[in-house]
Design an enzyme around this catalytic site. Structure first.
Site, PDB file in Angstrom:
ATOM      1  N   HIS A 122      33.485  38.823  46.829  1.00  0.00           N
ATOM      2  CA  HIS A 122      33.888  40.152  47.274  1.00  0.00           C
ATOM      3  C   HIS A 122      34.549  40.061  48.652  1.00  0.00           C
ATOM      4  CE1 HIS A 122      33.889  44.486  46.409  1.00  0.00           C
ATOM      5  NE2 HIS A 122      34.016  44.589  47.716  1.00  0.00           N
ATOM      6  N   GLU A 167      31.347  39.426  34.315  1.00  0.00           N
ATOM      7  CA  GLU A 167      30.560  40.275  35.192  1.00  0.00           C
ATOM      8  C   GLU A 167      30.350  41.630  34.537  1.00  0.00           C
ATOM      9  OE1 GLU A 167      32.339  38.778  39.525  1.00  0.00           O
ATOM     10  OE2 GLU A 167      32.888  40.743  38.714  1.00  0.00           O
ATOM     11  N   HIS A 223      35.658  41.395  34.411  1.00  0.00           N
ATOM     12  CA  HIS A 223      34.640  42.445  34.556  1.00  0.00           C
ATOM     13  C   HIS A 223      35.085  43.625  33.690  1.00  0.00           C
ATOM     14  CE1 HIS A 223      31.735  44.663  37.478  1.00  0.00           C
ATOM     15  NE2 HIS A 223      31.799  45.296  36.316  1.00  0.00           N
TER      16      HIS A 223
END
Length: 238
Positions: free
Chosen positions: A190, A70, A43
């Site tokens: 997450h 991401e 990310h």
């Protein structure tokens, strides 16, 4: 078996704290693959506080499993993704400077924006996943803008799991059923960890992939990277 994608952002965070190239993000990613990970996730945020643009370009030709990038789909993100062409692009609604991804897209409010982004990515042969809360209408909306998959934000599940696992997973089961009915693949991520991952996998049908970084890297400090990946993979076995 559900696929495990290892997010190596935290390795880059540790490296950046000291400068130099220790730990080496590329080597850790390759080791994750060697130890059984099915993919590598990064990310690259605008402030480059962990994964940098240069990391993405170094990782892309070296990663032989699935490569997932991401990010918030601004022009910077799109430039990177369209140039390196990962296997999957996961769109998250992060504002600049946010600490971590802590909510899914309000898809309806961003319908035109997301539809255009999804179309651009799919035109280049990149699978698109949209990060959403475990709400049935959000899953349907993601399908309506052309996404290939949704990634369910599992923060609320992890928070509730210790007190009521059944209640914690209920919305995710329903969202998974809707995703399947809409022809969407299903990812999740997450705050999934060794305590809550197996229960999630056993109770959420049609799950394709989980993306785990912070907890997995933290566990590796105690267990070692190879043992940790093996433990997470065991949680995902049928």
């Amino acid at each position: 078996m559900v696929n495990l994608s290892v997010n190596v952002n935290k390795i880059a965070t540790l490296r950046n704290a000291r400068g130099g190239n220790l730990p080496n993000v590329l080597q850790v990613a390759l080791d994750c693959e060697k130890f059984g990970a099915n993919g590598i996730t990064v990310h690259p945020r605008p402030d480059e506080r962990h994964i940098t643009r240069a990391d993405v370009y170094e990782l892309r030709p070296a990663v032989h499993t699935e490569f997932n990038i991401e990010g918030f789909p601004d022009e910077r993100y799109m430039d990177i993704v369209l140039e390196v062409r990962p296997n999957q692009a996961t769109l998250v609604p992060d504002a600049p400077g946010v600490l971590t991804s802590s909510q899914g897209w309000p898809v309806k409010e961003n319908e035109n924006f997301l539809r255009e982004i999804v179309a651009r990515l799919k035109q280049e042969g990149i699978r698109v996943s949209i990060f959403v809360d475990a709400l049935e209408e959000r899953v349907r909306q993601a399908a309506s803008v052309g996404a290939d998959r949704v990634e369910l934000y599992t923060g609320p599940y992890a928070e509730m799991f210790t007190t009521s696992p059944e209640r914690a997973v209920e919305a995710y089961h329903k969202a998974a059923m809707v995703a399947h009915s809409e022809g969407l693949g299903l990812n999740a991520g997450h705050d999934l960890n060794l305590l809550n991952l197996k229960y999630f996998k056993d109770n959420v049908p049609y799950l394709d992939e989980v993306s785990i970084g912070h907890a997995l890297i933290s566990d590796a400090l105690y267990l070692g990277l190879e043992n940790t990946i093996a433990a997470y993979k065991k949680c995902l076995q049928d």
